[in-house]
Design a protein around this motif. Structure first.
Motif, mmCIF file in Angstrom:
data_model
loop_
_atom_site.group_PDB
_atom_site.id
_atom_site.type_symbol
_atom_site.label_atom_id
_atom_site.label_comp_id
_atom_site.label_asym_id
_atom_site.label_seq_id
_atom_site.Cartn_x
_atom_site.Cartn_y
_atom_site.Cartn_z
ATOM 1 N N ILE A 122 3.328 89.460 -62.773
ATOM 2 C CA ILE A 122 2.277 90.477 -62.663
ATOM 3 C C ILE A 122 2.898 91.843 -62.418
ATOM 4 C CG2 ILE A 122 0.357 91.250 -61.249
ATOM 5 C CD1 ILE A 122 -0.389 88.378 -60.862
ATOM 6 N N PHE B 270 2.704 95.214 -64.804
ATOM 7 C CA PHE B 270 2.326 96.561 -64.381
ATOM 8 C C PHE B 270 3.385 97.575 -64.782
ATOM 9 C CE2 PHE B 270 -0.677 95.268 -60.697
ATOM 10 C CZ PHE B 270 -1.552 94.798 -61.636
ATOM 11 N N LEU C 237 -6.632 87.420 -70.606
ATOM 12 C CA LEU C 237 -7.454 86.351 -70.049
ATOM 13 C C LEU C 237 -7.984 85.440 -71.140
ATOM 14 C CD1 LEU C 237 -9.259 88.144 -67.182
ATOM 15 C CD2 LEU C 237 -7.824 86.129 -67.054
ATOM 16 N N GLN D 16 -21.627 92.032 -74.916
ATOM 17 C CA GLN D 16 -20.601 92.401 -73.942
ATOM 18 C C GLN D 16 -20.187 91.199 -73.095
ATOM 19 O OE1 GLN D 16 -23.797 93.217 -74.081
ATOM 20 N NE2 GLN D 16 -24.429 94.468 -72.360
ATOM 21 N N TYR D 17 -20.920 90.083 -73.245
ATOM 22 C CA TYR D 17 -20.581 88.890 -72.475
ATOM 23 C C TYR D 17 -19.650 87.947 -73.233
ATOM 24 C CZ TYR D 17 -23.769 90.079 -68.763
ATOM 25 O OH TYR D 17 -24.360 90.701 -67.704
ATOM 26 N N PHE E 202 -14.665 82.524 -70.699
ATOM 27 C CA PHE E 202 -14.108 82.053 -69.413
ATOM 28 C C PHE E 202 -14.933 80.922 -68.849
ATOM 29 C CE2 PHE E 202 -13.030 86.727 -68.855
ATOM 30 C CZ PHE E 202 -11.878 86.560 -69.589
ATOM 31 N N LEU F 298 -9.103 84.802 -61.860
ATOM 32 C CA LEU F 298 -9.050 86.121 -62.502
ATOM 33 C C LEU F 298 -10.149 86.231 -63.555
ATOM 34 C CD1 LEU F 298 -7.492 88.724 -62.483
ATOM 35 C CD2 LEU F 298 -5.959 87.800 -64.183
ATOM 36 N N GLU G 49 -13.654 88.651 -63.657
ATOM 37 C CA GLU G 49 -14.086 89.475 -64.786
ATOM 38 C C GLU G 49 -15.536 89.190 -65.131
ATOM 39 O OE1 GLU G 49 -11.856 92.068 -64.931
ATOM 40 O OE2 GLU G 49 -12.714 92.070 -66.943
ATOM 41 N N THR H 64 -18.400 91.937 -65.228
ATOM 42 C CA THR H 64 -19.228 92.167 -66.419
ATOM 43 C C THR H 64 -20.705 92.109 -66.061
ATOM 44 O OG1 THR H 64 -17.514 90.901 -67.539
ATOM 45 C CG2 THR H 64 -19.413 91.510 -68.826
ATOM 46 N N ASP I 149 -12.733 96.695 -60.077
ATOM 47 C CA ASP I 149 -11.599 96.679 -60.999
ATOM 48 C C ASP I 149 -10.510 95.746 -60.467
ATOM 49 O OD1 ASP I 149 -10.639 98.523 -63.411
ATOM 50 O OD2 ASP I 149 -8.930 97.988 -62.168
ATOM 51 N N PRO I 150 -9.891 94.953 -61.375
ATOM 52 C CA PRO I 150 -8.895 93.983 -60.911
ATOM 53 C C PRO I 150 -7.719 94.616 -60.166
ATOM 54 C CG PRO I 150 -9.169 93.899 -63.306
ATOM 55 C CD PRO I 150 -10.204 94.796 -62.785
ATOM 56 N N ILE I 151 -7.508 95.918 -60.309
ATOM 57 C CA ILE I 151 -6.345 96.508 -59.644
ATOM 58 C C ILE I 151 -6.448 96.341 -58.126
ATOM 59 C CG2 ILE I 151 -7.277 98.848 -59.461
ATOM 60 C CD1 ILE I 151 -3.702 98.082 -60.385
ATOM 61 N N PHE J 284 -4.783 93.311 -57.006
ATOM 62 C CA PHE J 284 -3.322 93.310 -56.969
ATOM 63 C C PHE J 284 -2.781 94.202 -55.867
ATOM 64 C CE2 PHE J 284 -4.482 91.968 -61.259
ATOM 65 C CZ PHE J 284 -3.991 90.689 -61.161
#
Lengths: 314, 392
Positions: free
Chosen positions: A108, A112, A233, A288-289, A295, B139, B143, B147, B286-288, B291
Motif C-alpha cells: 500500500i 502511494f 478493487l 454509479q453502483y 463487490f 476495502l 467503497e 457510494t 475517502d479511503p485515504i 490509510f
C-alpha cells in the motif's frame, strides 16, 4: 436489443480487467501476497505510454484507428511497468523480514509512492491520449451496438496477450517452472528451480500485463493518477471470484466482474430487457453502483464458495 | 528521594525507543508552545489541532483493537468513521433530510448502533476467511458505503453534505451557553503577540475536553479488556489462530467481538468529528483516512495503545504540517501529492526497517503486579530444564 450493447461494453471492460487480474493473480500465487500496488502499476504503464506517444507521434499508418506509434508506446509502457516492478521488488520487498500480511501493508505504501510521483509530474487532472475519438462502427448500429474500432482493438490486443500468456504457461520451460512454484514453492526449490529468478519473471510478466491494461484503460476512459487504484478493487474482486492463485480462474472472474459492472445500468430498465416484465419496470439502482454491485457479489461468493470459481479449497 | 533523582530513575527505566519518543514529544510541545506565545499559532487553531489529533488517536485505538490485538486487517476505517459522523449529523442537524434536530446524545447512540450493524454486515461474510480476504472485502465494502452515502441524496443530502450540525453540548444545562458566558480574555505575552481568547476559543476548549474524555475512556477500557482473559485470547488468535481453536476457543465469535468493539470506537471518532467540524460530506469517507490511521497504528507499534496515541499525533503533524508548505511558492510541484508520498514512504520505511513499530507493546499487556513479582531470571536455566526433562 439494449442488452447487446451492454454485453459489448462488458466485453471491452472485461478485457481491461483481465489484463490486470492475471498479473495480480500471478504475483499473488508466486510472491505470495496481495499486491495493492498493482493498480498503480497500471497507471505507470498508462502515463509512460502517454509520454512515449507524445514524443514519437503516430509513425505513419494505423490499425483499427490506432496509429502504429501507439503500439510502440504500448510496448514501452509495459516495459516501464515491468521495470518499476522489478526495481520495487529488489529495493523494497526482497530484503524484508515480514509475513505476507506485512508485505500487503508495504505494498500500500508502494502504491502511494507511485501515485504521488505520477501526480507530481502530471497533476491531478484527467488527460487523454492524443488520438482522434472515433464514431461507432456503422454496420453494428442497426443492432443498437455502439462500439468503436478502438474498442475492438482493445479486445483483440487483450486476447492476443492472454493467448500469449497461456502458451507461455503451458508450453514453455519458464511457464512450467512458474506453475510448479505457484503450486508448492518448497518442492519447486528442492527440485532445482531457481525460485528467485522465477519470481523476477513473474513480476515482469504480471506488471507488463498490468501496464498494458493501464494503457487500454486510458484509451477506453481517461488517464488520471487515481485510475489504477480505482480499478484495483474490481481487479481484486475478479481474482477472488476466480480463486486466488488460479490464472484461468482470474480470467473467468474478470469476465464476470466486467460484465456485472457494465450490465448494472440495465437494472433500472429491466422492463426493456425482459418482455414478461412491464415496460417501465426497473430496480432503483443507478449505474454509479456498478462497482458496488461487483463487490457485493464478490462477498456473497466468498460466503458460499471461499475458494472461488477455480481455486483449491482454502 | 528528590524529584530530580526520581525523574532520573524513571528516565533510565525507559527503553531507548521510549526515550526517543519522549524527547520528540517534549521538543514538539516546546515548538507548539513557542508558536502559541509568539502569536504564530492561534490558540483556537491549536485546540482544533488537538481535537483532530484526539480524533486520530481514537481511530487508531479502534484499529489497534482490531489489527493490533486480533490481527484483523480492516481497511474500512473510513466507512466506520463516516457512519459515525453521518449517524450523528443526520440525527442532530437542522438540515437533515431524515428526522433531524434530536439531542446530540441521541445522535451518539444512533451512530454507535449503525456502526455495530455495519460491523456485523462486514464481519459475518469475511471474518471466517483468511486474513487477506478481509483486507480486500473490507476495502470494497467501504467503497460500497461511500457510494451509497454519495448517491442516495434523499437520505444523506448526497455530495452537498449535511450542514447545521449543533455542537455536542447543545441543550445541556450549563455547557450549552458556556462559550458565550465566558468573558473574552486578552493575554499579553512579553516580547510576543497579544492573544485574544473569545467565544470560539471556549467552544474549542469544550470540544477538546470532549475528545479527551472519549480518548481517556476508550484508553482505560481497552487497557482493561486487553489485560483480561478475553484480551489474551485475542492475542493468541493474532499469533496463531489454530492454536486458539485447539484450546477450545470459538475464534470466530472472539474475532467478531473485537471487530465490533474497534468499529464502535471508530464511530465515536466520527461522532466527535461531526460536532467539531459542524459539516460532513462524502469526502470524509475517502479511503485515504483509512490509510492515515493504518500509518498511525503501524508506526506506533501494532498492539500498543500508547503507540497508537503517538501515531495519531504524528499523522496530524504530517497532515497539517504539509498544509504550511502551500505558502512556499517556490516549490515546483503540487503539495497535495507530497502528503501522499510521505505517507507511502513512511509505510514502506516502517515495514522495511522496524515492522514492530516505534513503541511495540511491552509491559502494558501484563498486569503490573505480575511483572514486579516475577523473578528477573528463572530459578533454573531453560537449557538445563530442557536437557533434564526432554528426550529430544
Amino acid at each position: 436489443m439494449v442488452l447487446l450493447d451492454h454485453l459489448a461494453s462488458g466485453l471491452i471492460f472485461s478485457s481491461i480487467i483481465v489484463l490486470g487480474s492475471i498479473g495480480l493473480s500471478l504475483v499473488y500465487s508466486i510472491a505470495d501476497f496481495a499486491n495493492f500496488a498493482h493498480g498503480d502499476t497500471m497507471t505507470i504503464g498508462a502515463y509512460t505510454s502517454l509520454v512515449t506517444f507524445g514524443a514519437i507521434g503516430g509513425l505513419g499508418g494505423a490499425v483499427l484507428g490506432i496509429p502504429f506509434g501507439f503500439f510502440v508506446a504500448l510496448v514501452v509502457g509495459m516495459a516501464m511497468a515491468a521495470l518499476v516492478a522489478i526495481v520495487t521488488e529488489k529495493v523494497v520487498y526482497e530484503g524484508m523480514d515480514v509475513d505476507s500480511i506485512g508485505l500487503l501493508i508495504t505494498s500500500i505504501g508502494v502504491a502511494f509512492v507511485y501515485r504521488a510521483v505520477i501526480q507530481m509530474g502530471f497533476g491531478a487532472d484527467a488527460v487523454r491520449y492524443d488520438i482522434q475519438a472515433l464514431r461507432p462502427i456503422e454496420w453494428l448500429l442497426p443492432y443498437n451496438v455502439r462500439v468503436t474500432e478502438h474498442d475492438v482493438a482493445i479486445v483483440v490486443s487483450a486476447a492476443v496477450l492472454v493467448t500469449g500468456l497461456h502458451v507461455l504457461l503451458q508450453y514453455t520451460d519458464l511457464g512450467r517452472k512458474m506453475r510448479a512454484m505457484a503450486d508448492n514453492p518448497d518442492l519447486a526449490r528442492v527440485s532445482g528451480i531457481r525460485i528467485d529468478r522465477i519470481k523476477l519473471w513473474t513480476w515482469v510478466i504480471g506488471a507488463g500485463l498490468a501496464g498494458a491494461g493501464g494503457v487500454f484503460l486510458g484509451l477506453y476512459n481517461l488517464l488520471s493518477p487515481r485510475m489504477g487504484f480505482n480499478l484495483l478493487l474490481l481487479i481484486f474482486a475478479a481474482v477472488i471470484l476466480g480463486g486466488i492463485g488460479s490464472v484461468y480462474g482470474a480470467m473467468a472472474g474478470a469476465l464476470l466482474i466486467g460484465m456485472i459492472h457494465e450490465l448494472t445500468p440495465l437494472l433500472s430498465q429491466l422492463g426493456r430487457v425482459f418482455t414478461f416484465l412491464p415496460e417501465g419496470f426497473g430496480l432503483p439502482i443507478g449505474n454509479q453502483y456498478g462497482s458496488a454491485i461487483a463487490f457485493v457479489i464478490m462477498v456473497i461468493v466468498l460466503l458460499f464458495r471461499p475458494q472461488g470459481i477455480a481455486g483449491e479449497a482454502v | 528521594m528528590s524529584a530530580g533523582t526520581r525523574l532520573q530513575t524513571a528516565w533510565a527505566d525507559l527503553t531507548r525507543a521510549e526515550q526517543g519518543v519522549t524527547g520528540f514529544i517534549v521538543g514538539f510541545a516546546a515548538l507548539l508552545l513557542f508558536g502559541l506565545l509568539s502569536g504564530g499559532l492561534a490558540p483556537t487553531y491549536f485546540l482544533y489541532l488537538v481535537g483532530i489529533a484526539g480524533m486520530y488517536a481514537l481511530l487508531s485505538f479502534g484499529l489497534n483493537s482490531q489489527w493490533g490485538f486480533t490481527g484483523l486487517i480492516n481497511f474500512s476505517v473510513a466507512a466506520f468513521f463516516g457512519i459515525g459522523a453521518y449517524g450523528a449529523a443526520l440525527t442532530t442537524a437542522d438540515s437533515s433530510p431524515l428526522a433531524g434536530g434530536f439531542n446530540p446524545l441521541v445522535g451518539l447512540l444512533v451512530a454507535l448502533v449503525l456502526a455495530a450493524v455495519l460491523a456485523l454486515l462486514i464481519g459475518i461474510p469475511t471474518l471466517r476467511l483468511r486474513a487477506d480476504y478481509l483486507a480486500i472485502a473490507s476495502l470494497g465494502l467501504a467503497e460500497v458505503v461511500r457510494t451509497i452515502v454519495k448517491n442516495e441524496s434523499q437520505w444523506t443530502n448526497g455530495t452537498a453534505g449535511v450542514r447545521g450540525i449543533p455542537s455536542f453540548f447543545e441543550g445541556w444545562p450549563v455547557l450549552a451557553t458556556f462559550p458565550e458566558a465566558m468573558p473574552g480574555l486578552e493575554i499579553f505575552v512579553p516580547f510576543g503577540a497579544r492573544i485574544v481568547l473569545g467565544t470560539s476559543f471556549w467552544s474549542a476548549l469544550l470540544n477538546v475536553s470532549l475528545v479527551l474524555i472519549f480518548v481517556g475512556v476508550s484508553y482505560a477500557l481497552l487497557r482493561r479488556v486487553h489485560r483480561s482473559p478475553w484480551g489474551r485470547v485475542l492475542r493468541t488468535i493474532r499469533s496463531d489462530e489454530d492454536l486458539a481453536r485447539a484450546l477450545g476457543k470459538h475464534t470466530y465469535s472472539f474475532k467478531m467481538q473485537s471487530f465490533v468493539l474497534g468499529s464502535l470506537i471508530m464511530a465515536l471518532a466520527g461522532v466527535f468529528y461531526a460536532h467539531l467540524n459542524l459539516f460532513v460530506s462524502p469526502g470524509d469517507l475517502d479511503p485515504i483516512t483509512t490509510f492515515y490511521v493504518w500509518v498511525a497504528v503501524i508506526l506506533g507499534g501494532s498492539g500498543s495503545n500508547r503507540g497508537a496515541l503517538f501515531g495519531g499525533f504524528v499523522i496530524v503533524a504530517i497532515r497539517e504540517g504539509t498544509r504550511f508548505l502551500n505558502e512556499f511558492a517556490w516549490i515546483p510541484f503540487d503539495v497535495a501529492p507530497l502528503r501522499l508520498l510521505m505517507i507511502g514512504v513512511l509505510i514502506v520505511l516502517v515495514m522495511r526497517f522496524r515492522p514492530q513499530g516505534v513503541l511495540p507493546p511491552q509491559r502494558e499487556l501484563i498486569w503490573p503486579s505480575a511483572v514486579d513479582e516475577a523473578p528477573s531470571r528463572p530459578d533454573s536455566g531453560v537449557r538445563e530444564a530442557k536437557a533434564g526433562g526432554g528426550d529430544e
